[in-house]
Design a protein around this motif. Structure first.
Motif, mmCIF file in Angstrom:
data_model
loop_
_atom_site.group_PDB
_atom_site.id
_atom_site.type_symbol
_atom_site.label_atom_id
_atom_site.label_comp_id
_atom_site.label_asym_id
_atom_site.label_seq_id
_atom_site.Cartn_x
_atom_site.Cartn_y
_atom_site.Cartn_z
ATOM 1 N N GLU A 1 37.425 -41.464 13.632
ATOM 2 C CA GLU A 1 37.915 -42.547 12.731
ATOM 3 C C GLU A 1 38.359 -41.956 11.241
ATOM 4 O O GLU A 1 39.744 -42.480 10.686
ATOM 5 C CB GLU A 1 36.668 -43.611 12.446
ATOM 6 N N ALA A 2 37.802 -40.951 10.915
ATOM 7 C CA ALA A 2 38.279 -40.441 9.594
ATOM 8 C C ALA A 2 39.494 -39.549 9.464
ATOM 9 O O ALA A 2 40.457 -39.438 8.719
ATOM 10 C CB ALA A 2 37.259 -39.358 9.146
ATOM 11 N N HIS A 3 39.694 -38.649 10.820
ATOM 12 C CA HIS A 3 41.066 -38.118 11.143
ATOM 13 C C HIS A 3 42.092 -38.581 11.884
ATOM 14 O O HIS A 3 43.183 -37.927 11.726
ATOM 15 C CB HIS A 3 40.609 -36.905 11.601
ATOM 16 N N GLY A 4 42.074 -39.496 12.533
ATOM 17 C CA GLY A 4 43.331 -40.247 13.288
ATOM 18 C C GLY A 4 43.055 -40.357 14.609
ATOM 19 O O GLY A 4 42.190 -39.740 15.499
ATOM 20 N N GLU A 5 44.410 -40.586 15.108
ATOM 21 C CA GLU A 5 44.616 -40.751 16.575
ATOM 22 C C GLU A 5 44.226 -39.376 17.382
ATOM 23 O O GLU A 5 43.801 -39.502 18.375
ATOM 24 C CB GLU A 5 45.921 -41.278 16.779
ATOM 25 N N LEU A 6 44.694 -38.372 16.907
ATOM 26 C CA LEU A 6 44.717 -37.045 17.699
ATOM 27 C C LEU A 6 43.480 -36.781 17.689
ATOM 28 O O LEU A 6 42.751 -36.477 18.901
ATOM 29 C CB LEU A 6 45.445 -35.965 17.193
ATOM 30 N N TRP A 7 42.671 -36.765 16.755
ATOM 31 C CA TRP A 7 41.213 -36.722 16.667
ATOM 32 C C TRP A 7 40.528 -37.512 17.596
ATOM 33 O O TRP A 7 39.540 -37.292 18.608
ATOM 34 C CB TRP A 7 40.366 -36.625 15.547
ATOM 35 N N HIS A 8 40.852 -39.021 17.626
ATOM 36 C CA HIS A 8 40.090 -39.703 18.833
ATOM 37 C C HIS A 8 40.465 -39.348 20.178
ATOM 38 O O HIS A 8 39.511 -39.420 20.930
ATOM 39 C CB HIS A 8 40.771 -41.093 18.315
ATOM 40 N N GLU A 9 41.676 -38.982 20.445
ATOM 41 C CA GLU A 9 41.874 -38.571 21.803
ATOM 42 C C GLU A 9 41.098 -37.338 22.029
ATOM 43 O O GLU A 9 40.548 -37.481 23.272
ATOM 44 C CB GLU A 9 43.470 -38.219 21.910
ATOM 45 N N VAL A 10 41.080 -36.272 21.180
ATOM 46 C CA VAL A 10 40.435 -35.048 21.618
ATOM 47 C C VAL A 10 38.812 -35.288 21.617
ATOM 48 O O VAL A 10 38.089 -34.761 22.744
ATOM 49 C CB VAL A 10 40.794 -34.089 20.394
ATOM 50 N N LEU A 11 38.325 -35.975 20.698
ATOM 51 C CA LEU A 11 36.878 -36.125 20.611
ATOM 52 C C LEU A 11 36.270 -37.151 21.500
ATOM 53 O O LEU A 11 35.238 -36.890 21.845
ATOM 54 C CB LEU A 11 36.409 -36.296 19.084
ATOM 55 N N LEU A 12 36.811 -38.266 21.614
ATOM 56 C CA LEU A 12 36.257 -39.132 22.226
ATOM 57 C C LEU A 12 36.686 -39.476 23.677
ATOM 58 O O LEU A 12 36.245 -40.433 24.370
ATOM 59 C CB LEU A 12 36.401 -40.628 21.419
ATOM 60 N N GLN A 13 38.115 -39.046 23.922
ATOM 61 C CA GLN A 13 38.749 -39.563 25.434
ATOM 62 C C GLN A 13 38.375 -38.180 26.280
ATOM 63 O O GLN A 13 39.046 -38.160 27.363
ATOM 64 C CB GLN A 13 40.027 -39.658 25.132
ATOM 65 N N SER A 14 37.596 -37.030 25.960
ATOM 66 C CA SER A 14 37.538 -36.215 26.844
ATOM 67 C C SER A 14 35.937 -35.663 26.746
ATOM 68 O O SER A 14 35.253 -36.416 26.228
ATOM 69 C CB SER A 14 38.165 -34.760 26.332
ATOM 70 N N GLN A 15 35.593 -34.823 27.670
ATOM 71 C CA GLN A 15 34.164 -34.364 27.769
ATOM 72 C C GLN A 15 33.790 -33.456 26.822
ATOM 73 O O GLN A 15 33.696 -32.259 27.408
ATOM 74 C CB GLN A 15 33.703 -34.250 29.254
ATOM 75 N N VAL A 16 33.454 -33.698 25.625
ATOM 76 C CA VAL A 16 33.294 -32.714 24.530
ATOM 77 C C VAL A 16 31.637 -32.428 24.908
ATOM 78 O O VAL A 16 30.999 -33.219 24.955
ATOM 79 C CB VAL A 16 33.594 -33.086 23.408
ATOM 80 N N LEU A 17 31.434 -31.051 24.982
ATOM 81 C CA LEU A 17 30.015 -30.620 24.984
ATOM 82 C C LEU A 17 29.464 -30.466 23.435
ATOM 83 O O LEU A 17 30.430 -30.128 22.541
ATOM 84 C CB LEU A 17 29.823 -29.442 25.535
ATOM 85 N N SER A 18 28.138 -30.713 23.256
ATOM 86 C CA SER A 18 27.759 -30.463 21.977
ATOM 87 C C SER A 18 26.516 -29.783 21.750
ATOM 88 O O SER A 18 25.666 -29.572 22.774
ATOM 89 C CB SER A 18 27.498 -31.660 21.142
ATOM 90 N N ALA A 19 25.979 -28.968 20.621
ATOM 91 C CA ALA A 19 24.966 -28.384 20.527
ATOM 92 C C ALA A 19 24.347 -28.448 19.066
ATOM 93 O O ALA A 19 25.412 -28.803 18.023
ATOM 94 C CB ALA A 19 25.214 -26.728 20.588
ATOM 95 N N VAL A 20 23.352 -28.718 18.706
ATOM 96 C CA VAL A 20 22.589 -28.703 17.438
ATOM 97 C C VAL A 20 21.970 -27.723 17.009
ATOM 98 O O VAL A 20 20.741 -27.397 17.809
ATOM 99 C CB VAL A 20 21.854 -30.065 17.333
#
Length: 83
Positions: free
Chosen positions: A38-57
């Motif tokens: 939401e903060a960075h725009g459409e490209l970020w929405h596509e890259v982060l939310l419409q693909s299977q991003v893996l995460s680590a904490v």
């Protein structure tokens, strides 16, 4: 404040390797992804939310419902394929 790191093709597509993000209490990895998109725009929405991003904490792989605390390091990776 949490440190967010982007790896491999995520870093290349988004044009940033890392950033610091101020979060509220009881934020999850999934909520962080939504906030970043939401903060960075459409490209970020596509890259982060419409693909299977893996995460680590803190260098431990996790699910989107993992809670993030102040001072944590959150890393995002593209899906890994083998061959």
């Amino acid at each position: 404040m949490v440190k967010v790191i982007y790896f491999a093709s995520l870093r290349e597509r988004l044009g940033v390797a890392e950033e610091s993000v101020e979060l509220g209490n009881s934020t999850t990895v999934g909520q962080l992804l939504q906030t970043l998109a939401e903060a960075h725009g459409e490209l970020w929405h596509e890259v982060l939310l419409q693909s299977q991003v893996l995460s680590a904490v803190n260098q431990e792989m996790c699910d989107p419902d993992q809670t993030i605390a102040d001072g944590d390091e959150v890393a995002f990776f593209p899906p890994v394929t083998g061959g």
